[in-house]
Enzyme design. Structure first.
Site, short mmCIF file in Angstrom:
data_model
loop_
_atom_site.label_atom_id
_atom_site.label_comp_id
_atom_site.label_asym_id
_atom_site.label_seq_id
_atom_site.Cartn_x
_atom_site.Cartn_y
_atom_site.Cartn_z
CD GLU A 48 -29.28 45.58 11.55
OE1 GLU A 48 -28.75 45.95 10.47
OE2 GLU A 48 -28.81 45.88 12.68
CG HIS A 95 -19.07 43.65 2.19
ND1 HIS A 95 -19.04 43.45 0.83
CD2 HIS A 95 -20.30 44.18 2.47
CE1 HIS A 95 -20.20 43.86 0.30
NE2 HIS A 95 -20.97 44.30 1.27
CG HIS A 96 -21.86 42.38 5.41
ND1 HIS A 96 -21.16 43.28 6.18
CD2 HIS A 96 -22.80 43.12 4.76
CE1 HIS A 96 -21.64 44.49 6.01
NE2 HIS A 96 -22.64 44.44 5.15
CD GLU A 117 -31.77 41.21 36.23
OE1 GLU A 117 -31.73 40.18 36.93
OE2 GLU A 117 -31.97 41.16 35.01
CG ASP A 120 -24.00 45.69 0.67
OD1 ASP A 120 -24.46 45.08 1.66
OD2 ASP A 120 -22.85 45.52 0.25
CG ASN A 131 -36.96 51.31 39.51
OD1 ASN A 131 -36.11 51.32 38.61
ND2 ASN A 131 -37.96 50.44 39.52
N GLY A 171 -38.34 37.34 27.94
CA GLY A 171 -37.90 38.35 28.90
C GLY A 171 -36.65 39.10 28.49
CG ASP A 198 -34.39 53.53 35.87
OD1 ASP A 198 -34.71 52.34 36.04
OD2 ASP A 198 -33.82 54.21 36.75
#
Length: 610
Positions: A83, A148-149, A510, A60, A504, A447, A477
């Site tokens: 966003e 608001h916000h 990781e 808004d 995979n 990254g 994935d």
């Protein structure tokens, strides 16, 4: 004076020069009475800078401004699913539009904070992005009602203060008398310094009128002039060092050569001197990888042995646009001592241990090239390893990492944009020689997982403008699950990227860093070949999906002319071993694991941890 202080002083000088030019324009123009809304002024400036797409999410506090965007014939609103993805898209758009900028518009608080991760990534990697935030009116900011916000405590400046951590310049437009000058200032900083800027646009101020004459004075996009005496002295010193090294010099190109617009200058330097040239991972495709004097990617201790030897044994290294992050240097294993290094940056020059603030490479390089050209006869005698990555012969049908990437190399063409997610994709792509004119896009320093999906949207839109033929995404994935919604925006926008999903079963990078068999590195397995149809495509008509699990299936698809022609958006699910990874990633993960110093052994049963 520090490099940062000199850069800030140069920015102020540029701003004053721009303001003087606008005053002269006002005095000479017979149409100084013409008026324009501030929101329109901002859009016109963006169009002048070559922006044709604006990313973001309506809210808004920005809706009135978006009317100006939608009504302008030369700029399109690309509505995003959130966003964060919009910020990623603006980042990808700016990377492909070298010398241009990406633009994202969000709303106050809830919208802009969602985009912060993307803006921070653009800041770390020197990507020019303008973040426009529609904010409450100037009277509301003054009286501080519990809107608001807001945070509910009257701190209307909280988000502005946070945004300043990730912006090279920022402005809160609070007066129509200064609005145009502030817009020009932040846009200049964004372009010249190649980093994000932040602009607060109040609802009421967007619809106040100001004189239009300033639009006749173009935004200055050129870097500041170098001090001629200091520049001449530095070139003398560099020349002496190269002579002392008996011309045994190499050139190492990195990310900021791309971000700060010196690719052409570097190409001319190499062409006229013949010095061997290598690049860091973040500098991939900053130089033509098919050129005979190009030797490949240097990543410290995890480099190909021949590349490592050639770079580290050089008597002198001319480093251009370096960003010495961990993943860009093989976990800081560069063996290039300061005593043998000359570093060129956008806002400074270092010659061994001496630093010259304010001596930028854009203006320095042509003069340095002219000075070094006489060294060409001996420089061309320095051997350069051939940069190649042949497909290995493997006696199985498994799509291994060692097979996949060189095979993909055979699929690439000139004028391809290749976007690779941080992890197996980016590490796998590093060793693949790209065709002349192809572009590599990756986020190796920041990254952020899932960045590539939004970035592919922005990159593909920019690629359409610039004549690139295909945009190709390689993403795991796990990564795509964070930002998959933007596939729907690609479909709605009529884009036709080829999306390779490496299935995979989780976060392979990781796993190699820590927790190879831990369940926190596992993910849900989606029905990947149904995605495009679910997100707005029509399978077989506007989109096409494939599933490959063997080398033969993959090779057959890559050789299919219809698939390769990219006439519709396509998704390829590739089934791969969750414990397989490119060798460079394995070596990097081993080094990073030592740095992270995770506890190697848990206490035995009955013992307490200290």
């Amino acid at each position: 004076m520090s490099t940062a202080a000199v850069a800030q002083l140069q920015a102020q000088v540029n701003h004053l020069q721009h303001e003087l030019s606008t005053v002269k324009t006002a005095e000479q123009s017979p149409h100084t009475g013409e008026q324009i809304f501030i929101g329109q002024y901002l859009v016109e400036r963006l169009v002048q800078l070559g922006v044709t797409k604006m990313f973001g999410v309506p809210g808004d506090f920005n809706l009135g401004f978006l009317d100006f965007v939608e009504d302008h014939p030369k700029i399109d609103w690309v509505g995003n699913c959130n966003e964060l993805n919009a910020g990623y898209a603006a980042d990808g758009y700016a990377r492909v539009k070298e010398g241009g900028l990406g633009v994202i518009t969000t709303t106050f608080g809830v919208g802009e904070l969602s985009a912060t991760n993307a803006i921070a990534g653009a800041f770390s990697e020197h990507v020019p992005v303008l973040h426009i935030v529609g904010v409450p009116s100037t009277s509301q900011q003054k009286n501080k009602p519990m809107l608001h916000h807001t945070l509910g405590d009257g701190r209307y400046d909280a988000y502005y203060r946070a945004a300043q951590q990730f912006a090279i310049a920022s402005a809160n437009l609070d007066s129509k008398d200064t609005a145009a000058a502030e817009i020009d200032r932040v846009l200049t900083e964004c372009i010249v310094r190649a980093r994000p800027v932040y602009l607060m646009l109040p609802t009421d101020l967007a619809y106040q009128k100001i004189p239009a004459y300033r639009l006749k004075t173009p935004i200055n996009q050129e870097p500041p002039e170098n001090d001629p005496d200091v520049e001449a002295f530095a070139i003398d010193e560099i020349t002496k060092l190269i002579q002392a090294a008996k011309h045994e010099t190499i050139i190492l190109v990195d990310a900021c050569a791309i971000r700060h617009g010196v690719k052409k200058e570097v190409a001319e330097l190499v062409r006229r001197t013949g010095f061997p040239v290598y690049s860091a991972p973040m500098g991939k495709t900053s130089f033509d990888e098919q050129y005979e004097r190009y030797g490949g990617i240097y990543v410290g201790s995890i480099s190909h042995p021949e590349i490592k030897e050639k770079v580290e044994s050089a008597k002198l290294i001319l480093s251009i646009g370096a960003l010495k992050s961990d993943f860009n240097t093989g976990n800081f294993t560069y063996h290039v001592p300061i005593a043998r290094t000359i570093e060129l940056h956008s806002d400074s020059l270092s010659v061994q241990y001496a630093t010259f603030p304010g001596i930028g490479m854009k203006r320095l390089l042509p003069k340095l090239t002219a000075r070094l050209q006489p060294f060409e006869p001996t420089a061309t005698l320095i051997p350069v390893p051939k940069f190649e990555y042949p497909v290995p012969r493997e006696d199985n049908e498994i799509i291994t990492q060692s097979y996949l990437w060189p095979r993909i190399g055979q699929f690439l063409r000139a004028k391809d944009i290749v976007v690779a997610e941080t992890g197996t994709s980016s590490f796998g792509m590093l060793e693949v020689p790209f065709p002349t004119g192809a572009m590599f896009v990756s986020q190796i320093l920041w990254g952020s997982i899932g960045w590539t999906v939004g970035a592919t949207l922005g990159a593909a839109l920019a690629g359409q403008e610039l004549g690139y033929k295909r945009t190709i995404l390689f993403v795991g994935d796990g990564s795509i699950q964070l930002t998959v919604q933007e596939l729907s925006v690609m479909i709605r926008s009529g884009l036709k990227p080829i999306i390779f999903v490496l299935n995979n079963k989780g976060y392979t990078i990781e796993r190699y860093l820590h927790g190879m068999t831990r369940k926190y590195n596992d993910i849900s397995n989606w029905k990947w070949t149904n995605l495009l149809d679910t997100l707005g495509g029509e399978e077989g008509k506007t989109c096409q999906s494939y599933r490959v699990g063997t080398k033969s299936e993959l090779s057959k698809l890559l050789d299919d002319p219809t698939f390769a022609s990219a006439q519709k958006i396509q998704l390829v699910e590739m089934l791969m071993d969750p414990h397989d990874a490119p060798n460079a990633l394995k070596r990097q993960a081993e080094l990073s694991g030592k740095t992270n110093r995770y506890v190697a052994e848990l206490p035995a049963a009955g013992q307490s941890a200290v």
